[in-house]
Design a protein around this motif. Structure first.
Motif, PDB file in Angstrom:
ATOM      1  N   SER A  72       0.832  -1.212   0.000  1.00 35.16           N
ATOM      2  CA  SER A  72       0.000   0.000   0.000  1.00 35.16           C
ATOM      3  C   SER A  72       0.862   1.254   0.000  1.00 35.16           C
ATOM      4  N   ILE A  73       1.895   1.269   0.852  1.00 29.79           N
ATOM      5  CA  ILE A  73       2.772   2.438   0.954  1.00 29.79           C
ATOM      6  C   ILE A  73       3.540   2.647  -0.342  1.00 29.79           C
ATOM      7  N   CYS A  74       4.072   1.579  -0.926  1.00 29.54           N
ATOM      8  CA  CYS A  74       4.837   1.699  -2.175  1.00 29.54           C
ATOM      9  C   CYS A  74       3.955   2.184  -3.322  1.00 29.54           C
ATOM     10  N   PHE A  75       2.779   1.588  -3.463  1.00 27.08           N
ATOM     11  CA  PHE A  75       1.873   1.963  -4.556  1.00 27.08           C
ATOM     12  C   PHE A  75       1.357   3.381  -4.362  1.00 27.08           C
ATOM     13  N   TYR A  76       1.043   3.730  -3.111  1.00 21.35           N
ATOM     14  CA  TYR A  76       0.578   5.091  -2.803  1.00 21.35           C
ATOM     15  C   TYR A  76       1.669   6.113  -3.122  1.00 21.35           C
ATOM     16  N   ALA A  77       2.908   5.840  -2.688  1.00 19.53           N
ATOM     17  CA  ALA A  77       4.014   6.771  -2.923  1.00 19.53           C
ATOM     18  C   ALA A  77       4.300   6.917  -4.413  1.00 19.53           C
ATOM     19  N   ALA A  78       4.245   5.810  -5.160  1.00 15.20           N
ATOM     20  CA  ALA A  78       4.487   5.872  -6.604  1.00 15.20           C
ATOM     21  C   ALA A  78       3.431   6.733  -7.282  1.00 15.20           C
ATOM     22  N   THR A  79       2.173   6.531  -6.922  1.00 18.88           N
ATOM     23  CA  THR A  79       1.090   7.300  -7.540  1.00 18.88           C
ATOM     24  C   THR A  79       1.184   8.778  -7.177  1.00 18.88           C
ATOM     25  N   MET A  80       1.470   9.072  -5.910  1.00 13.43           N
ATOM     26  CA  MET A  80       1.612  10.456  -5.474  1.00 13.43           C
ATOM     27  C   MET A  80       2.795  11.130  -6.166  1.00 13.43           C
ATOM     28  N   THR A  81       3.885  10.418  -6.329  1.00 13.28           N
ATOM     29  CA  THR A  81       5.050  10.975  -7.019  1.00 13.28           C
ATOM     30  C   THR A  81       4.709  11.315  -8.461  1.00 13.28           C
ATOM     31  N   PHE A  82       4.047  10.397  -9.143  1.00 12.56           N
ATOM     32  CA  PHE A  82       3.650  10.630 -10.529  1.00 12.56           C
ATOM     33  C   PHE A  82       2.712  11.825 -10.633  1.00 12.56           C
ATOM     34  N   GLY A  83       1.720  11.882  -9.735  1.00 16.34           N
ATOM     35  CA  GLY A  83       0.756  12.981  -9.760  1.00 16.34           C
ATOM     36  C   GLY A  83       1.390  14.331  -9.489  1.00 16.34           C
ATOM     37  N   GLU A  84       2.339  14.372  -8.557  1.00 15.51           N
ATOM     38  CA  GLU A  84       2.973  15.648  -8.214  1.00 15.51           C
ATOM     39  C   GLU A  84       3.927  16.108  -9.313  1.00 15.51           C
ATOM     40  N   VAL A  85       4.595  15.182  -9.975  1.00 15.91           N
ATOM     41  CA  VAL A  85       5.491  15.560 -11.074  1.00 15.91           C
ATOM     42  C   VAL A  85       4.711  16.239 -12.198  1.00 15.91           C
ATOM     43  N   PHE A  86       3.529  15.724 -12.491  1.00 17.08           N
ATOM     44  CA  PHE A  86       2.726  16.264 -13.590  1.00 17.08           C
ATOM     45  C   PHE A  86       1.633  17.215 -13.106  1.00 17.08           C
ATOM     46  N   ASN A  87       1.739  17.659 -11.853  1.00 21.29           N
ATOM     47  CA  ASN A  87       0.845  18.692 -11.300  1.00 21.29           C
ATOM     48  C   ASN A  87      -0.635  18.325 -11.403  1.00 21.29           C
ATOM     49  N   LEU A  88      -0.953  17.073 -11.087  1.00 21.89           N
ATOM     50  CA  LEU A  88      -2.342  16.632 -11.106  1.00 21.89           C
ATOM     51  C   LEU A  88      -3.048  17.056  -9.820  1.00 21.89           C
ATOM     52  N   ARG A  89      -4.308  17.366  -9.915  1.00 23.25           N
ATOM     53  CA  ARG A  89      -5.085  17.752  -8.737  1.00 23.25           C
ATOM     54  C   ARG A  89      -5.591  16.548  -7.954  1.00 23.25           C
ATOM     55  N   ASP A  90      -5.820  15.455  -8.657  1.00 19.17           N
ATOM     56  CA  ASP A  90      -6.356  14.257  -8.022  1.00 19.17           C
ATOM     57  C   ASP A  90      -5.701  13.043  -8.683  1.00 19.17           C
ATOM     58  N   VAL A  91      -5.276  12.073  -7.879  1.00 24.30           N
ATOM     59  CA  VAL A  91      -4.588  10.901  -8.437  1.00 24.30           C
ATOM     60  C   VAL A  91      -5.446   9.640  -8.386  1.00 24.30           C
ATOM     61  N   ARG A  92      -6.656   9.769  -7.885  1.00 30.28           N
ATOM     62  CA  ARG A  92      -7.476   8.559  -7.736  1.00 30.28           C
ATOM     63  C   ARG A  92      -7.769   7.887  -9.068  1.00 30.28           C
ATOM     64  N   GLN A  93      -7.854   8.695 -10.145  1.00 32.78           N
ATOM     65  CA  GLN A  93      -8.111   8.103 -11.454  1.00 32.78           C
ATOM     66  C   GLN A  93      -6.925   7.312 -11.986  1.00 32.78           C
TER      67      GLN A  93
END
Length: 366
Positions: free
Chosen positions: A285-306
């Motif tokens: 959970s932590i690894c997948f969450y961190a990977a998704t958050m990293t990707f979202g923040e790099v591309f300035n996404l507002r929401d990563v749930r999608q």
């Protein structure tokens, strides 16, 4: 930042405990015993000591940027484009780590529990549970960890209580019989997994309340998790012996099979399986969450749930093709992974800390 939730220091400590135990509780004793023989538990102690030094490194970085993630201060220290490039590399590291953890789970279930069940089915089912747990943010699965940690500790210490009759002290002799070099060689892969992987918490530290207590919480959590790994390595040597521990893929699971109290309690390996399912759930959970958050923040996404569903589908495929068989994984984990994780768990964090010191990016703790 994309994440708006906050967790307490106590919850952060629990996450670090569960992450440190992770998949290592099943597979670490084998690698330690292969190199260090009866001194495997000493190698586990050495690995923990180095792991605590790494925690101090991560905490030193976190103290300078208490309200920013790894992505944010990478861009601040290295510049926008170089920082984004480094952050994308971290996304790859977290994502590959998640794929390997998921494959560890699939291999265990398909070889030890549900032998005739396809590997992909168990992985899809487990990852679906992971996505349901993290889609509502860090607070949701962190609160869940408070519920499950007592069960991990109960199962673990119950197993320790039921095993003494099977222990043979002579299995620990001679102490340091092969010198210090095998101990150091055995400790190196353990440093790579799980201690260098703790760099993932640089994506979680900004969401922890009471930053001043964070350093102690981080050290305590890793110390407890590392101590449990030392205990399970010691028990494996005492009960199975170093030769049998070294050749077993999951020695601690085989260890639990040895439990026998009269004709009433037999083969309580469900305890070890229960511990592992819980700890690997939170590590993944932590690894997948961190990977998704990293990707979202790099591309300035507002929401990563999608992103969870498409990234989850890619993760399933990557976990299947990550390595062809268990023998390949053992060689990869013992010879290669430590250098790969060392790049992200030691070299880049150390570079960031040096840049922060050079540029005097010291910020007061809030």
């Amino acid at each position: 930042m994309i994440e708006k939730g906050k967790i307490g220091v106590h919850q952060f400590t629990i996450l670090t405990i569960l992450f440190t135990i992770g998949s290592s509780i099943l597979i670490a004793p084998s690698g330690l015993a292969y190199e260090a023989k009866q001194d495997a538990w000493i190698a586990a102690i050495l690995g923990l000591l180095v792991g605590l030094l790494l925690v101090m490194l991560y905490q030193a970085i976190g103290n300078r940027f208490p309200q920013k993630t790894l992505v944010a201060y990478s861009e601040e220290l290295m510049g926008k484009w170089m920082g984004k490039a480094v952050s994308l590399l971290y996304f790859c590291f977290f994502f590959i780590l998640a794929a390997l953890v998921l494959r560890n789970l699939g291999d265990f279930i398909s070889t030890q529990v549900l032998v005739d069940t396809p590997l992909q089915f168990t992985q899809i089912f487990f990852l679906g549970v992971i996505i349901l747990g993290i889609r509502n943010g860090i607070e949701t699965f962190t609160r869940t960890s408070e519920i499950f940690l007592p069960w991990v500790l109960i199962f673990f210490f119950l197993m320790c209580i039921l095993l003494p009759s099977k222990m043979q002290i002579d299995c620990l002799k001679p102490l340091l019989g092969y010198g210090l070099k095998p101990i150091v060689r055995a400790a190196v892969p353990l440093i790579g997994t799980p201690y260098m992987e703790l760099v993932v918490f640089l994506m979680i530290i900004p969401f922890v309340k009471h930053t001043k207590k964070l350093g102690k919480a981080f050290l305590v959590g890793v110390s407890i998790g590392g101590s449990l790994l030392i205990i399970i390595s010691l028990l494996s040597i005492l009960v199975l012996g170093d030769n049998l521990t070294a050749v077993q893929m999951y020695p601690s699971y085989s260890l639990a099979k040895k439990i026998s109290i009269g004709s009433i309690l037999e083969r309580l390996e469900v305890f070890m399986a229960g511990i592992w399912f819980i700890t690997i759930y939170f590590k993944l959970s932590i690894c997948f969450y961190a990977a998704t958050m990293t990707f979202g923040e790099v591309f300035n996404l507002r929401d990563v749930r999608q992103l969870y569903l498409p990234l989850g589908m890619i993760l399933i495929v990557l976990s299947v093709i990550a390595y062809p068989n268990a023998a390949y994984f053992i060689q990869f984990a013992s010879k290669i992974w430590v250098f790969y994780s060392g790049t992200f768990g030691l070299v880049i964090p150390l570079l960031l800390l040096i840049l922060a010191i050079f540029r005097k990016k010291r910020k007061p703790l809030g």
